[in-house]
Design a protein around this motif. Structure first.
Motif: not given
Length: 259
Positions: A191-198
């Motif tokens: 979910i939100g890969e490349g957009v959200l932080t871990p």
């Protein structure tokens, strides 16, 4: 009642490792306390659950089984209990659910559609890689304390018979579990890969499971205020405005991961 239960126990034993075992187990439990539905799932890590038995009508089976195994199970408190966080035994769903489960999006968008008054379940460890949940469901009223106690007394029979009946299922399915599990486990991460932080992906996971900001903060070792800031940032980055849209994004990520 005791005599009736003993008769059913004899039938359960006689049907071990036979096609009618699960039905005999369900019938035996219904001789102790009445309820509407029985469903049994097998859980191997985060893999798609094994649908071992159910007595739903075809219409209800679509929701309780077909849709459930496509992804919503990852947010089910009974599935989460099967990962080792809850000891084996008989549990009410309400006793193992996160603090905001009934206000969460999983409940609103999926579970509420079942129309159930209550679900309780026997959590049974079959093998180091396989757990099953024998769920008993009611449409109109909760199980009373005395009814719960009576069903809890049947635990030794439920545990021993299930372990015997599905022992080979564990060994047969263990070989395919890792590949399936890896695909499903990527659902939250994607979910939100490349957009959200871990850390933001962790907040997404715990929020969807039904934890409040306070509970998420305790789990992650941060303040509830920081959790709320993360949630606002998540919504902004994903260009969404609600938990409903977040839940939809989660289900989409599962389907993409299984393709």
């Amino acid at each position: 009642m005791a005599l009736d239960w003993n008769t059913h126990v004899a039938q359960i034993i006689g049907d071990l490792e036979k096609p009618d075992f699960a039905r005999s187990l369900s019938d035996g439990l219904k001789s102790i306390v009445s309820f509407d539905y029985t469903v049994i799932f097998g859980y191997i890590g985060t893999s798609r659950p094994l649908a071992l038995y159910d007595d739903f009508s075809p219409e209800r089976r679509v929701l309780h089984v077909d849709q459930y195994v496509e992804g919503p199970y990852l947010l089910d408190p009974f599935f989460l209990a099967s990962t080792g966080k809850v000891k084996p035994g008989l549990w009410r769903l309400s006793d193992i659910a996160p603090d905001r489960f009934y206000q969460g999006e999983y409940f609103r968008s999926y579970y509420a559609q079942t129309g159930l008054a209550e679900e309780i379940g026997y959590l049974v460890t079959i093998h180091e890689t396989l757990s099953i949940v024998v769920s008993l469901m009611r449409k109109t009223k909760r199980f009373s304390k005395s009814e719960f106690k009576a069903l809890k007394a049947a635990w030794p029979v439920v545990e021993a018979s299930c372990q015997k009946n599905w022992a080979h299922t564990a060994s047969e399915t263990t070989q395919v579990a890792p590949a399936l599990g890896e695909k499903i486990e990527l659902a939250f991460q994607s979910i939100g890969e490349g957009v959200l932080t871990p850390r933001e992906r962790e907040v997404v996971e715990h929020t969807l499971k039904g934890h409040s900001a306070d509970a998420v903060g305790k789990l992650l070792g941060i303040s509830s205020g920081t959790v709320r800031i993360h949630r606002r940032n998540i919504y902004t980055k994903l260009r969404i405005n609600s938990q409903g849209e977040l839940f939809s994004a989660f289900l989409s990520s599962i389907m993409n991961g299984q393709s």
